[in-house]
Structure formats: structure tokens, C-alpha cells
Design a protein around this motif. Sequence first.
Motif, mmCIF file in Angstrom:
data_model
loop_
_atom_site.group_PDB
_atom_site.id
_atom_site.type_symbol
_atom_site.label_atom_id
_atom_site.label_comp_id
_atom_site.label_asym_id
_atom_site.label_seq_id
_atom_site.Cartn_x
_atom_site.Cartn_y
_atom_site.Cartn_z
ATOM 1 N N ALA A 10 0.846 -1.203 0.000
ATOM 2 C CA ALA A 10 0.000 0.000 0.000
ATOM 3 C C ALA A 10 0.879 1.250 0.000
ATOM 4 O O ALA A 10 0.578 2.247 -0.669
ATOM 5 C CB ALA A 10 -0.919 -0.003 1.220
ATOM 6 N N GLU A 11 1.994 1.186 0.743
ATOM 7 C CA GLU A 11 2.950 2.289 0.743
ATOM 8 C C GLU A 11 3.553 2.465 -0.656
ATOM 9 O O GLU A 11 3.756 3.576 -1.138
ATOM 10 C CB GLU A 11 4.059 1.986 1.758
ATOM 11 N N ASP A 12 3.822 1.344 -1.305
ATOM 12 C CA ASP A 12 4.370 1.361 -2.662
ATOM 13 C C ASP A 12 3.410 2.069 -3.606
ATOM 14 O O ASP A 12 3.807 2.889 -4.447
ATOM 15 C CB ASP A 12 4.601 -0.083 -3.115
ATOM 16 N N ARG A 13 2.126 1.772 -3.463
ATOM 17 C CA ARG A 13 1.101 2.366 -4.319
ATOM 18 C C ARG A 13 1.044 3.883 -4.125
ATOM 19 O O ARG A 13 0.988 4.654 -5.085
ATOM 20 C CB ARG A 13 -0.245 1.737 -3.973
ATOM 21 N N ALA A 14 1.072 4.315 -2.871
ATOM 22 C CA ALA A 14 0.998 5.745 -2.582
ATOM 23 C C ALA A 14 2.206 6.484 -3.148
ATOM 24 O O ALA A 14 2.087 7.582 -3.706
ATOM 25 C CB ALA A 14 0.898 5.969 -1.072
ATOM 26 N N MET A 15 3.392 5.868 -3.028
ATOM 27 C CA MET A 15 4.603 6.493 -3.558
ATOM 28 C C MET A 15 4.542 6.588 -5.082
ATOM 29 O O MET A 15 4.946 7.590 -5.673
ATOM 30 C CB MET A 15 5.832 5.693 -3.125
ATOM 31 N N ALA A 16 4.014 5.535 -5.727
ATOM 32 C CA ALA A 16 3.927 5.549 -7.188
ATOM 33 C C ALA A 16 2.953 6.624 -7.669
ATOM 34 O O ALA A 16 3.219 7.316 -8.663
ATOM 35 C CB ALA A 16 3.502 4.172 -7.693
ATOM 36 N N GLU A 17 1.826 6.777 -6.989
ATOM 37 C CA GLU A 17 0.868 7.817 -7.372
ATOM 38 C C GLU A 17 1.491 9.202 -7.253
ATOM 39 O O GLU A 17 1.301 10.063 -8.120
ATOM 40 C CB GLU A 17 -0.384 7.710 -6.505
ATOM 41 N N SER A 18 2.242 9.415 -6.181
ATOM 42 C CA SER A 18 2.894 10.709 -5.996
ATOM 43 C C SER A 18 3.892 10.973 -7.116
ATOM 44 O O SER A 18 3.973 12.100 -7.645
ATOM 45 C CB SER A 18 3.603 10.731 -4.637
ATOM 46 N N ARG A 19 4.638 9.949 -7.521
ATOM 47 C CA ARG A 19 5.597 10.120 -8.610
ATOM 48 C C ARG A 19 4.897 10.376 -9.944
ATOM 49 O O ARG A 19 5.405 11.115 -10.790
ATOM 50 C CB ARG A 19 6.490 8.882 -8.709
ATOM 51 N N LEU A 20 3.730 9.772 -10.142
ATOM 52 C CA LEU A 20 2.981 10.019 -11.373
ATOM 53 C C LEU A 20 2.501 11.467 -11.424
ATOM 54 O O LEU A 20 2.586 12.121 -12.477
ATOM 55 C CB LEU A 20 1.795 9.058 -11.464
ATOM 56 N N TYR A 21 2.020 11.993 -10.293
ATOM 57 C CA TYR A 21 1.632 13.411 -10.260
ATOM 58 C C TYR A 21 2.828 14.290 -10.628
ATOM 59 O O TYR A 21 2.718 15.225 -11.434
ATOM 60 C CB TYR A 21 1.140 13.805 -8.856
ATOM 61 N N ASP A 22 3.982 13.994 -10.027
ATOM 62 C CA ASP A 22 5.181 14.794 -10.293
ATOM 63 C C ASP A 22 5.599 14.689 -11.756
ATOM 64 O O ASP A 22 6.031 15.677 -12.361
ATOM 65 C CB ASP A 22 6.331 14.322 -9.399
ATOM 66 N N LEU A 23 5.469 13.501 -12.339
ATOM 67 C CA LEU A 23 5.860 13.302 -13.734
ATOM 68 C C LEU A 23 5.038 14.186 -14.662
ATOM 69 O O LEU A 23 5.576 14.817 -15.586
ATOM 70 C CB LEU A 23 5.705 11.825 -14.106
ATOM 71 N N VAL A 24 3.730 14.253 -14.434
ATOM 72 C CA VAL A 24 2.863 15.075 -15.285
ATOM 73 C C VAL A 24 3.253 16.548 -15.175
ATOM 74 O O VAL A 24 3.327 17.270 -16.181
ATOM 75 C CB VAL A 24 1.388 14.859 -14.901
ATOM 76 N N MET A 25 3.546 16.997 -13.938
ATOM 77 C CA MET A 25 3.897 18.405 -13.743
ATOM 78 C C MET A 25 5.275 18.720 -14.326
ATOM 79 O O MET A 25 5.452 19.716 -15.035
ATOM 80 C CB MET A 25 3.879 18.724 -12.244
ATOM 81 N N GLU A 26 6.267 17.879 -14.037
ATOM 82 C CA GLU A 26 7.643 18.190 -14.430
ATOM 83 C C GLU A 26 7.863 18.097 -15.932
ATOM 84 O O GLU A 26 8.755 18.762 -16.469
ATOM 85 C CB GLU A 26 8.596 17.242 -13.701
#
Length: 360
Positions: free
Chosen positions: A227-243
Motif C-alpha cells: 500500500a505504501e508502494d502504491r501511494a509512492m507511485a501515485e505521488s511520482r505520477l503526479y510529479d511526472l505530469v507536472m515536471e
Amino acid sequence: MTRNIQQPPSLPCRPRDVRDVRDVRPSVLSRAQLRACGVSPARAAARCGADGPWQRTLPGVYVLHRRPLTADERLRAALLYAGRPPAPGRRGAPGGDPGAGYGGAVVTGFAALALRGFAVVPPPGEWSGIDVLVPHARRSRPVGYVRPVRSAAVPPPGWVRGLPVAPVERALADAVAGLRAPSAVRRLLVGAVRGGHCEPGAAVDELGRIGLLDRPPVARAADALLAEDRAMAESRLYDLVMEHDLPQPLWNVCLRLPGGPRLGAVDAYWPGRAVAVALVAGGPGRGGPGDGGRHRTEREARWAAHAAEREHLERLGITVVRLAPEGLRDAGGRQAAAVRTALRAAADREPAARVVVLPR
């Protein structure tokens, strides 16, 4: 993750090039190393007598002073006892092997985690001993504070403070193996991830590889870790779209046919271009021979469900880009390029079927 990489200490001397043991600089030496320096077992034993200047802390391991051992000296003594390195120049002494000075032994478990700076490791007084990985053929037995852990494949170590230390995931799994309280197991695993020491998926894979996922407390902690892995991946996906200046999608939505069945949930969706991103960890074969049966079955079921949903969506004209959490971590640029390519190709495709987009 390896840090503070150092080369291992060299042996104190070449065979027979000193006779006065006061010239030997390291404070912890094995019987074989002392013999290589011209110190016979009888002489070493005499110097460990009641009035002698040395002490024998473990079988075949000598400390060249009478003071209490430091933490590093205890670790070096544990490695020398468990590894039983041959003397330099002796048959079987591996030339050029950086771990030869310790016979291939590697610190693991809580001691390795403490060396790597884990904040969630209990104090040494609460450890049941120092775990040392050794090749499976080595016959060292538990003695005093040392617990040899035989392994068919000892992983290449990192070097911390001149000591060979197991990779984080293996050290973590060996530490978990000695825990029984569910709260302690979960605290250690989740703390390792939140502290940035390892990736959740890699930690769970190692737990499965050495056969710990069949223990209910470990299996429950692994669920929390994923579940922690999932939350970290979602956060990285948000960052990817922005960056990478990608168009803003609709986040975490469920797709349905109008008045029809659920098509599947996706992590990002661009409705005007019928492109979706789905985060999918690993594949159906992820894990090892010791992987817990329940986790293996659930993983295979999730993978099959993801594959079926993707096929259904693509038959409706919706492009699904699957991204792995480790890909977002290690190759964000390539992942962004894959999404951008799918978005640009949307203009050249047949219009997709109309779908209803709902919050997940």
C-alpha cells in the motif's frame, strides 16, 4: 541502496614479515592471520592469560587489548569467526576478492541496518545477536553473540566503515526473520520504506525469496508495504505530469459504458484523447520460490484482471499506458515520453467509444 562505500581493510601483514605482535595495527585478528604474522597459537594463548595483554573474544578470534570491545570490534570479531578466512598466501585464500579478509562473511540483520543508519532499529541490547551471512558450505555454529546465517548465495556486500554489509533488502529480511511481534515487523518494514532506504516491492520480493511471506504477521506487514508502494507511485505520477508539462488528466477514475458495466479503474485519464495510465506493479512471475502462496495467488489474479481490463478498453479505442512504480522512480523521462507519444497518436486513431468517467 549503498552508501559510505569503502574498500575493505587490508590484512595487517604478509606472512612472516613481523615477529613482534606490537607491530600489528588492527586490534582484532583471527588465529590464521596471527599465524601469518609469525604468532603461533601457543604464543597467542599465552598472551590471553590472566596477566596477558590480549583477550580471546570468540573461538579463533583475538583482541589485542584487554579493554571492553567497541561496537566495530565486536562486528569484526563476528565476521572473522563466522567467515574463517584463510591466511594470506594459503591455499584457498581468494586472490583479489575484496571480501577475502573476512572469508566472504557479510554483516546482515539488525547490525547491518544500524550500520546503514536505520532510525527504526532497536538498540543493540534488544538484539538476540549479530547475524552474519556465510556461504552455505561454511559450518560455523552460533557462539556467544554471533549467529551465522548460511545462504546458498551470499549477496555482494556494500562496505560501511570498512565492514562488508548485506544489501538493505536482505538485511531487512534477515532482521524480520527474528521478530515475532506483528507490530515490530510492521514498524521495521514500513520504517525502512518511509526512511528512503529501499523500495517496497524489492523488500517484499526478498521476504518471499527467503520464505517469510507464509508467516501471517509478515504477510500482513507486506500488504501494508505494498500500500505504501502504491501511494509512492501515485505521488511520482503526479510529479511526472507536472515536471514534463503533460496535459492535466482526470486522476483516479473509473470508466463505464453508458448504462453498462464497469470497464476498469485507471490512475489518470485524458478523456478528449482516450488515453489512460494504469500503475501496475511487477508481473505475474514476480517473487521467488519461497513467495507466500496467498501473495502469489493474489498477484497473479491482479495481473490477469489488469490484462483483461486493458484488452477491453483497447477494443473500445482507449489507449492504456501501463507504468511500473520502479519505472517512475528510475526512468521518469522514458515514462513521460511513452505517455506523450500516446497522447500525440490520439489524433490518428479512430474515435473511441463513448464512456462515462466516475470518481474511483
